[in-house]
Design an enzyme around this catalytic site. Structure first.
Site, PDB file in Angstrom:
ATOM      1  CG  ASP A  55     -44.893  44.211  43.611  1.00 41.65           C
ATOM      2  OD1 ASP A  55     -45.200  43.525  44.792  1.00 41.65           O
ATOM      3  OD2 ASP A  55     -44.397  43.582  42.724  1.00 41.65           O
ATOM      4  CE  LYS A  56     -41.262  42.923  50.178  1.00 37.77           C
ATOM      5  NZ  LYS A  56     -39.722  42.810  49.717  1.00 37.77           N
TER       6      LYS A  56
END
Length: 695
Positions: A492-493
């Protein structure tokens, strides 16, 4: 080329939890026997990498049928598939049954065996972390209420299946940690007995009495579980029985310390495993707590606070500034910015206006919104995420299934071998009865499955403990074991590869304007705003030790920007849309700077002071320090593919991806679409890890 027919699997088998369900195989087998059908296979969730939709997100699972049009028409084949799907759906049911806290893996296995023994039950799997039983049954032989009743009987008195959302108080600490407390007592008594035996300060009978007390505490859970199985007529030869008999055998040959130590380690391993499961359950329930339990609904011209479960599709929900959304819906009236990071992972708030979609669990900004409910409780995006996690955890690891099969074969073999050693040699005149019994007990102790019952849990717990010291919580041994088989990782960012907090990255002053002036004027106004982008500008100005002038009353224009008076001139700060209503044309230098920063994945803020355009400020969520180095280390450990999944827009995603050095970026994804992307990766790389901060 052979004609093909594609049918969305969810339309044909709406009750099947996933494309790996047995009903899908039944459907494919029945349809494959239709005259004219040459090949039946799946695409989408279980598709190969070349069957993924544009954008990198796996399609919904589809049934692909290759057929001969001379024998069957497309319409006829589609009708056949739908008819078979309807028959399967009508006959086979799938149900997830939550229940009250069960702490023992052995209890879960007994419940599974008991459910499978029920008439009409085809498959059953119990997950302790999620506290839910997943059951597939034949509706012609049983019904959901019978399955639920059977689960209630297996759970025993005082423990019954519960409904989702049941907030019945849980037992106190001792009731939840009885096994742990008794295991510690066994360890203390064992230590005391061993020390007294070494020092020989007390009579041997007193030392033996202490060992017996240690036996009692260490074997408490094993004996109670075994006795319960016998009472219910469900006695089985398992590891628990063999460990008990091994401890008894050790005592019979005078090896008191060895038997007590074996029981202590076994009970402690169980207790620590159950503690980890409790932590995992807490993590799952925290997902559901993201959305508030009540919503403010507009009914009969009045606003009323009602439980989320009572809000129907189509009702209007009022969401005030700073509140969390209770439902999924579309904005009917009002403008605001919404922090969607809890659901989509977007690093900066998203502008919302009439017609925009909002999700339960996200946080409203400074404007009030009227939202038309599009999904009721149970079908919200957040609910589907929780359901995905719960259903996924009911699927057991292959090693766990192998271990269950292994103990059912191994335990009877050991018991038969011990009996043979006791009986056969004396009858043949090889050993005396006393020697045969002694050696049979030695065999029993030596054959006790320490590698499975003690060695494996001890090794796994050591790994879990080391990870916990470094801030990593691992739910169980199966997940720790899986790390060794990973060849691809999805990150995920927001909050994972990045800091999770917007920072000023670019200052683009207009011609003749200094950077300090641009930042000073902008921060003077923005320090009166609570918007995350405004906070980032103020932090940058304070870090630069700028003296900020006083600003007048702040005027906020939701989703566009703000205005205030500074040094007797009006300051306007916001996105380019702030000036659209006044038909003000932005200078070409400003529009070029805006376009360049947006292409680089920045959120942009334009600043105007009086008649002067001061410039443009670029803001972004910065990557964590050392992220690229960590990803390089992972590649050195054998990771072949690193993919970033984000709910942010493609421009932001690509910019961060380039900076941290991932192999691929998939942007604009909702949680369900991230699941689909993971499944597509699994087809190419097998086991895939997902690392994320949030849903």
């Amino acid at each position: 080329m052979t004609p093909r027919l594609h049918i969305d699997l969810t339309l044909v088998l709406p009750d099947a939890p996933d494309s790996a369900d047995a009903c899908v195989q039944r459907l494919m087998k029945l349809v494959a026997g239709t005259p004219g059908v040459e090949l039946v296979h799946l695409e989408g969730e279980t598709a190969s990498a070349d069957q993924v939709e544009p954008g990198g997100v796996s399609a919904k699972p589809r049934l692909c049928l290759h057929y001969d049009p001379k024998q069957i028409s497309m319409a006829g084949l589609e009708a056949k598939v739908r008819a078979v799907g309807a028959e399967i759906t009508a006959r086979y049911g799938h149900v997830l049954l939550p229940f009250d806290a069960i702490e023992s893996e052995d209890a879960a296995l007994r419940i599974e065996d008991g459910l499978r023994a029920e008439p009409g039950v085809l498959a059953a799997s119990v997950n302790l972390a999620a506290q839910v039983a997943r059951v597939e049954y034949d509706r012609t032989l049983t019904a959901e209420d019978r399955v639920s009743a059977a689960l209630g009987r297996l759970l025993g008195a005082g423990r019954t299946p519960r409904r989702t959302g049941d907030n019945t108080p849980r037992p106190g600490w001792y009731a939840r940690n009885t096994e742990f407390a008794w295991s510690l007592a066994a360890g203390v008594l064992l230590s005391a007995a061993w020390l007294l035996d070494q020092w020989a300060v007390l009579p041997h009978l007193i030392v033996v009495a202490l060992y017996l007390c240690s036996y009692a505490f260490g074997a408490f859970d094993l004996i109670s579980d075994t006795a319960g199985r016998i009472r219910r007529g469900r006695f089985t030869f398992d590891i628990d029985l063999l460990m008990l008999l091994a401890a008894v055998g050790a005592a019979s040959i005078g090896a008191w310390a060895e038997g007590a130590f074996l029981l202590f380690l076994f009970s402690l391993a169980h207790a620590l495993e159950h503690y980890g499961l409790a932590r995992a359950r807490t993590a799952i329930s925290a997902l559901a707590d993201l959305a508030p339990p009540m919503g403010r609904v507009q009914r009969d011209g009045r606003e009323r606070d009602v439980p989320v479960g009572d809000i129907a599709v189509g009702e209007i929900v009022i969401v005030r500034p700073g509140e969390r959304f209770a439902v999924d819906g579309k904005v009917r009236a009002g403008r605001s910015t919404v922090d969607q990071a809890p659901i989509t992972g977007e690093s900066v708030p998203v502008d919302k206006e009439p017609g925009a979609e909002v999700f339960a669990g996200t946080i409203n900004g400074e404007g009030s919104l009227e939202v038309v409910t599009t999904r009721a409780a149970g079908d919200r995006t957040l609910d589907r995420v929780v359901r995905l996690v719960t259903e996924a955890q009911t699927l057991k690891a292959r090693t766990q299934l192998f271990t269950e099969r292994f103990e059912r074969i191994f335990v009877p073999i050991v018991l038969v071998a011990a009996t043979v050693v006791i009986v056969v040699p004396p009858l043949l005149g090889v050993w005396t009865w006393s020697v045969s019994f002694y050696r049979a007990m030695t065999l029993l102790v030596a054959a006790s499955p320490c590698a499975v019952a003690i060695g494996t849990p001890a090794t796994v717990l050591a790994g879990i403990a080391q990870a916990a010291r470094r801030g990593v919580l691992i739910k169980g041994g199966a997940y720790l074991e899986s790390l060794g088989t990973i060849h691809a990782i999805a990150f995920d960012k927001t909050g994972t590869l990045t800091i999770g907090k917007p920072e000023v990255t670019d200052l683009r002053p207009a011609e003749g304007i200094m950077e300090d002036e641009l930042l000073r004027i902008a921060a003077a106004v923005e320090r009166h705003s609570q918007h995350p982008l405004a906070t980032a500008i103020v932090r940058r100005a304070l870090a630069s030790h700028l003296v900020l002038p006083e600003a007048g009353e702040l005027q906020s224009f939701t989703a566009r920007g703000v205005r205030s008076l500074v040094e007797n001139q009006m300051v306007e700060i916001g996105s380019p849309r702030l000036w659209e209503s006044g038909n003000v044309v932005l200078p070409s230098s400003v529009t070029e700077a805006v376009a360049g920063l947006q292409q680089a994945g920045r959120s942009v803020v334009v600043v105007r002071h009086g008649d002067r355009w001061l410039g443009v400020i670029g803001i972004a969520d910065r990557p964590r320090e050392g992220t690229r180095a960590v990803l390089d280390q992972l590649r050195g450990l054998g990771i072949k593919r690193i993919v970033m999944l984000t709910g942010d827009n493609p421009g932001v995603g690509e910019a961060v991806g380039r900076e941290v050095g991932v192999d691929e970026v998939k942007a604009g994804l909702l949680p369900e679409e991230k699941v689909a992307a993971i499944r597509a990766m699994m087809q190419s790389y097998g086991t895939v890890a997902m690392v994320g901060d949030g849903v």
